[in-house]
Scaffold this active site. Structure first.
Site, short mmCIF file in Angstrom:
data_model
loop_
_atom_site.label_atom_id
_atom_site.label_comp_id
_atom_site.label_asym_id
_atom_site.label_seq_id
_atom_site.Cartn_x
_atom_site.Cartn_y
_atom_site.Cartn_z
N GLU A 175 0.59 -1.37 -0.01
CA GLU A 175 -0.47 -0.09 -0.10
C GLU A 175 1.03 1.51 0.34
O GLU A 175 0.86 1.91 0.59
CB GLU A 175 -0.78 -0.45 0.79
CG GLU A 175 -1.81 -1.19 1.14
CD GLU A 175 -2.89 -0.95 2.63
OE1 GLU A 175 -2.70 -0.18 2.92
OE2 GLU A 175 -3.60 -2.35 2.48
N GLU A 355 -5.48 -8.02 1.11
CA GLU A 355 -5.89 -7.87 2.50
C GLU A 355 -7.62 -7.82 2.00
O GLU A 355 -7.84 -6.90 0.75
CB GLU A 355 -5.61 -6.84 2.59
CG GLU A 355 -4.58 -6.63 3.23
CD GLU A 355 -3.02 -5.88 3.77
OE1 GLU A 355 -4.60 -4.41 4.52
OE2 GLU A 355 -2.02 -5.14 4.19
O1 IFM Z 1 -3.93 -2.53 9.46
C1 IFM Z 1 -4.35 -3.03 8.11
C2 IFM Z 1 -2.57 -3.16 7.30
O2 IFM Z 1 -1.77 -2.63 7.76
C3 IFM Z 1 -3.34 -2.15 5.71
N1 IFM Z 1 -4.37 -2.57 5.00
C4 IFM Z 1 -5.12 -1.85 5.80
C5 IFM Z 1 -5.24 -2.74 7.21
C6 IFM Z 1 -6.44 -2.32 7.70
O3 IFM Z 1 -6.44 -0.32 8.76
#
Ligand code: IFM
Length: 451
Positions: A175, A355
């Site tokens: 990210e 994710e």
């Molecule tokens: O916890 C975070 C992660 O580190 C990066 N993506 C989003 C998740 C939830 O906010």
């Protein structure tokens, strides 16, 4: 193809490939703890914690104590029946100053972790950067310094040469748009002060670092499969007057990394802003061949015009009919399906969803059970949307839940919980939630019905 439709409470998975990968993701700073052990250096997030800038003044000094309890966590992964586990290496644990002398004790921790994963039959997916920049490098300008790309490539070479005999999946960044936007654009994160010049510099240097790291990993871990992980959400106008704000948000949030990395150019809306930082040959340095697109997704963002924000936009009102997670994020599985189709079409790479999950304030009930039916409903509808995207032609090869454990949720500290497993922070006891058992059933069913 597999067929799981109709199983009670399970999502449709009929369109998924036979070799579809089911996993979970975590990151070093959020779970490891042991921040002062075995020669680890400090990161920019340690400093933010030390400054008391986290909700409840929480720190990640212990977090889930995964550094010591990783065997227990791998046993949980085995119980889930996972095929893959995505984790990140803490740059300051293996290079306490960010460059120069490596820390053997830190490197040895990831040897133990990787060996134990392989012994458990779980494929390690290693991410090089999940936001924990060594503070020593931040002191030299961090991502605003062009040299940071070279420091990152050296770090990537160290990691790939150490673990490349056992790890075959490498991600460069997790990210990048989130830490650059929130670090420099909105100015509320660990990277320091806000400023458009700083943000654009950092964006370009992270892109250069990505390209250099792809080359370093290919060289030191030949045969490995490499990608970057992007947080990609629909950016939609809160009102018709916010259309331009939403388009700018989309360019920064979704496109300013994958476009140059995969297509070789910055998004047209940001071309002029990025121009001053681009040196001859840079776009070729950034666009190195990758093997897949890592996609993190939670829900659409509703964007509002905000003249007081450096960026000219902020977050606007959500449509009232849209359900929200307990932490206020919109739930819209159809938007996930659409994003998957857009990414598949735009970048033409195999996609791994690395994710997806729901943040809440889970608590044990009077029997000690953690009943998180809202998380199950969310995951079910999102996996169903993924299946629909595959049925509509998207090449999606895996799905990883965020996250295995409740963990340190950045500025929200330990209060916001995304885990399939509940962590009782005072005792560090791990208790699988209802969603853990549900996800185990999804994986079991998917694997059983594969011929
Ligand atoms: O916890 C975070 C992660 O580190 C990066 N993506 C989003 C998740 C939830 O906010």
């Amino acid at each position: 193809m597999v067929s799981g439709d109709g199983a009670a409470g399970l999502p449709p998975i009929a369109a998924l490939r036979r070799d579809f990968i089911w996993g979970v993701s975590t990151s070093a700073f959020q779970i490891e703890g042991a921040t002062h052990e075995d020669g680890r250096g400090l990161s920019i997030w340690d400093m933010r914690c030390q400054r008391g800038e986290i909700s409840n003044r929480d720190t990640a000094d212990i977090a889930c104590d995964h550094y010591h309890r990783y065997p227990e966590d791998i046993a949980l992964m085995q119980q889930l029946g996972l095929q893959a586990y995505r984790f990140s290496v803490a740059w300051p644990r293996v290079l306490p100053q960010g460059r120069g002398a490596a820390n053997e004790a830190g490197l040895a921790f990831y040897d133990r972790l990787i060996d134990a994963l392989l012994a458990a039959g779980i494929e390690p997916w290693l991410c090089l950067y999940h936001w924990d920049l060594p503070q020593a490098l931040e002191d030299l300008g961090g991502w605003t310094a062009r040299d940071c790309a070279g420091w990152f490539a050296d770090y990537a070479a160290l990691v790939a040469s150490r673990y490349g005999d056992r790890v075959k999946r490498f991600a460069t960044f997790n990210e990048p748009s989130i830490f650059t936007l929130f670090g420099y654009g909105f100015g509320g994160a660990a990277e320091g002060a806000a400023g458009m010049d700083k943000m654009h510099r950092a964006i370009h240097h992270v892109n250069l670092a990505h390209g250099a790291a792809v080359d370093a990993v290919r060289h030191h871990a030949p045969g490995s499969s490499i990608g970057a992980i992007h947080n990609y959400q629909a950016c939609l106008p809160s009102t018709p007057a916010d259309t331009q704000a939403a388009a700018i948000c989309d360019a920064y949030w979704n496109r300013v990394f994958p476009d140059p990395q995969c297509l070789g150019s910055y998004p047209p809306l940001l071309q002029a802003a990025m121009e001053p930082y681009i040196q001859p040959g840079d776009l070729e340095r950034i666009k190195r061949p990758v093997d897949w697109f890592g996609l993190n997704h939670y829900g659409p963002k509703y964007v509002g015009t905000d003249a007081n924000s450096l960026l000219g936009f902020g977050f606007g009102a959500n449509p009232p009919e849209l359900p929200l997670t307990p932490i206020g994020w919109p739930i819209d599985a159809n938007s996930f399906r659409d994003v998957l189709l857009t990414v598949a079409k735009t970048y033409a790479l195999p996609i791994y969803v690395l994710e997806n999950g729901l943040g809440g304030f889970d608590k044990p009930d009077e029997t000690g059970a953690i009943v998180d039916d809202n998380r199950i409903d969310y995951l079910r509808s999102y996996i169903g949307a993924l299946n629909a995207a595959v049925a509509a032609g998207a090449d999606i090869r895996g799905y990883f839940v965020w996250s295995l454990l409740d963990n340190f949720e950045w500025d929200s500290g330990l209060g916001v919980r995304f885990g399939l497993t509940y962590i009782d922070y005072p005792t560090l006891k791990r208790t699988p939630k209802s969603s853990f058992h549900w996800y185990k059933n999804v994986i079991e069913t998917a694997r059983k019905i594969r011929p």
